[in-house]
Write an enzyme that holds these catalytic residues in place. Structure first.
Site, PDB file in Angstrom:
ATOM      1  N   SER A 216     -13.605   9.023  -3.224  1.00 48.81           N
ATOM      2  CA  SER A 216     -12.725   7.850  -3.261  1.00 48.81           C
ATOM      3  C   SER A 216     -11.322   8.319  -2.970  1.00 48.81           C
ATOM      4  O   SER A 216     -10.819   9.282  -3.550  1.00 48.81           O
ATOM      5  CB  SER A 216     -12.850   7.116  -4.586  1.00 48.81           C
ATOM      6  N   GLY A 218      -8.501   6.459  -3.067  1.00 47.03           N
ATOM      7  CA  GLY A 218      -7.516   5.501  -3.574  1.00 47.03           C
ATOM      8  C   GLY A 218      -7.380   4.314  -2.641  1.00 47.03           C
ATOM      9  O   GLY A 218      -8.379   3.734  -2.211  1.00 47.03           O
ATOM     10  N   ALA A 219      -6.136   3.969  -2.316  1.00 44.80           N
ATOM     11  CA  ALA A 219      -5.873   2.791  -1.484  1.00 44.80           C
ATOM     12  C   ALA A 219      -6.423   2.940  -0.071  1.00 44.80           C
ATOM     13  O   ALA A 219      -6.554   1.954   0.666  1.00 44.80           O
ATOM     14  CB  ALA A 219      -4.369   2.527  -1.433  1.00 44.80           C
ATOM     15  N   GLY A 221      -9.459   3.801   0.600  1.00 51.86           N
ATOM     16  CA  GLY A 221     -10.884   3.479   0.628  1.00 51.86           C
ATOM     17  C   GLY A 221     -11.747   4.670   0.273  1.00 51.86           C
ATOM     18  O   GLY A 221     -11.430   5.419  -0.655  1.00 51.86           O
ATOM     19  N   GLY A 247     -12.581   2.969 -10.036  1.00 52.75           N
ATOM     20  CA  GLY A 247     -13.627   3.952  -9.735  1.00 52.75           C
ATOM     21  C   GLY A 247     -14.960   3.557 -10.361  1.00 52.75           C
ATOM     22  O   GLY A 247     -16.027   3.766  -9.749  1.00 52.75           O
ATOM     23  N   ASP A 248     -14.920   2.978 -11.565  1.00 47.12           N
ATOM     24  CA  ASP A 248     -16.159   2.549 -12.220  1.00 47.12           C
ATOM     25  C   ASP A 248     -16.790   1.387 -11.459  1.00 47.12           C
ATOM     26  O   ASP A 248     -18.015   1.300 -11.330  1.00 47.12           O
ATOM     27  CB  ASP A 248     -15.876   2.149 -13.675  1.00 47.12           C
TER      28      ASP A 248
END
Lengths: 308, 308
Positions: A216, A218-219, A221, A247-248
């Site tokens: 992941s 972050g912003a 993707g 993230g979950d």
């Protein structure tokens, strides 16, 4: 059903204060209490997507009792195993003047060898009915650092697809047991592989044993490198909000897509849309359903060269 | 026995962190949990001085259950009255890098009219066996601002000497009901009377209705203005340490001295020695018994002119 494991569950408290000023006294305005720990968050999102979910891990003491009480009102089935110690509290102090959050996390209860054995027995029984399992978060004191490796091996022996979402040494050891998926963020990947280049780090993480790696970013993707191919998935717009739980939600998207037999691009669309819709929701860890549905068809998917 | 009333009891948590940095995440190292609220602290010190003590007020919810559990192991008798809401938590975050404390105080539970009536009935019953009563701390939501005035009147009707230790409007109203003693600190006195001159403010507080006013002047000791005379009491040396609970220890000193029929100078010696020995003890709210006994004969007492 989908099983989520949270060995270090928590009672998550959120305190609203006008402004946090160290070394002074604060009257807390708003308080909210919710069941916490990554696997519990994943299970809530899975339930909201219509999946039957069961949560296991540990709960104990007075805070554990509150956890059971709060879970009783939620759809995931509570299969938390008793522990003699007190389930930890986490406190998020939200400063109304800046919107920023200061986090105070208690350590978890000390888990004894007998309690770990009781958990393992429950875990094996629950796997018999599980279509997939997510192993989430940190290890409480007393549990051996190879615990996730052990849980990954048990899941693979039971032929249940297993996603591991943790960090540090438990992640390093867990990967060697060959989980189906890991979902590290950029920091966790860098800590694991020593590289800040997502492509290089993701390839390295696969070499260490993970069948599929969903990094992941972050912003930006997600970057997925799997036995079936590699993809980048990106939200249509940059959004601002509270990233807690994003993230979950991504884990819930990946796991539900796997169980439903979706293609990788569709799983990634769902994971990115859910995680973006979680950033957009005002309450930490909730997702904005209307935003999710609006975002879903607009997530950009780009296949990566096979050399990745 | 001596009765202490704590309408806004608390579960006091102390969190040790290496350094408190706003807008970051902290792993809490040491945690301690203890029963909190001024009247509970006063009762603990009274018990340590050998007095039979009973605590009343409210306790409810999961944190109230923990409070009852912790009180079961302590000498004061637990006569807290049930409330439907959750007893508040207070969190003291102790920064190991500076030794300073940042305090986060939850609001108390909303107390209903029926719960207040049930408390009043318990209070009247307990007063029948009480040699003195201390009314301590803030009011939880739902309790009328004249509550302490009501409790002072009930105690006076029962001919039980009553000490009121609160602040703001509840103190202002409570004083008008003519308590035997109040023990404001310099800030509380200034808030009540508008004057920062301790002598002038103390006289003003007596005119408002308090029979005796014991103003605590922090490291400078205490100024007592009573129907029997006026005194200044000062610790022999300036001490550094944690002042949490020093005021509660002073209340215990004054109340125990009253019940034992000590002279005013001896009551003040005890109050100042206890309060100084509390500053010297490493744990908040505890007093250092050896320091107390060593300080007791060395507290300086100076009679004030009758014009005071």
């Amino acid at each position: 059903m989908i099983l989520t494991v949270t060995l270090n569950t928590a009672l998550d408290l959120t305190y609203g204060v006008p402004a946090l000023v160290p070394h002074t006294s604060h009257r807390v305005g708003d308080i909210s209490e919710r069941p916490g720990g990554k696997g519990l968050n994943v299970a809530r999102v899975l339930s909201a997507l219509g999946h039957e979910t069961v949560v296991t891990g540990f709960a104990g003491g007075a805070t554990g009792a509150v956890l059971h009480e709060l879970l009783a009102d939620l759809p995931p089935r509570d299969a938390l195993v008793p522990v003699a110690g007190n389930t930890r509290r986490t406190i998020a102090v939200v400063d109304a003047s800046t919107g920023d959050t200061t986090q105070l996390n208690e350590p978890g209860p000390l888990v004894s060898a007998d309690e770990w054995a009781a958990f393992l027995a429950t875990y094996e029984k629950l796997l018999a009915d599980a279509d997939a399992v997510a192993l989430c978060g940190s290890l409480p004191p007393g549990i051996h650092v190879g615990a996730y490796a052990e849980l990954v091996r048990v899941a693979r022996a039971a032929e249940v697809p297993v996603l591991l979402d943790t960090s540090g040494e438990p992640l390093r050891r867990g990967i060697a047991a060959r989980p189906d998926l890991i979902k590290p963020n950029a920091d966790e990947l860098a800590q694991l592989t020593g590289s800040r280049d997502p492509l290089r780090a993701t390839r390295d993480a696969r070499r260490r044993g993970a069948h599929g790696v969903i990094a992941s970013l972050g912003a930006d993707g997600m970057l997925a490198v799997t036995p079936e191919g590699a993809w980048r998935a990106a939200p249509p717009d940059r959004v601002a909000g509270n990233p807690t739980g994003a993230g979950d939600s991504a884990v819930a998207g990946l796991l539900s897509g796997l169980v439903e037999g979706l293609s990788w691009p569709d799983r990634l669309r769902r994971a990115v849309a859910l995680s973006t819709a979680t950033v957009l929701a005002p309450a930490a860890g909730e997702f904005d359903r209307a935003a999710y549905e609006e975002l879903l068809p607009r997530v950009g998917i780009e296949e990566q060269a096979p050399t990745v």
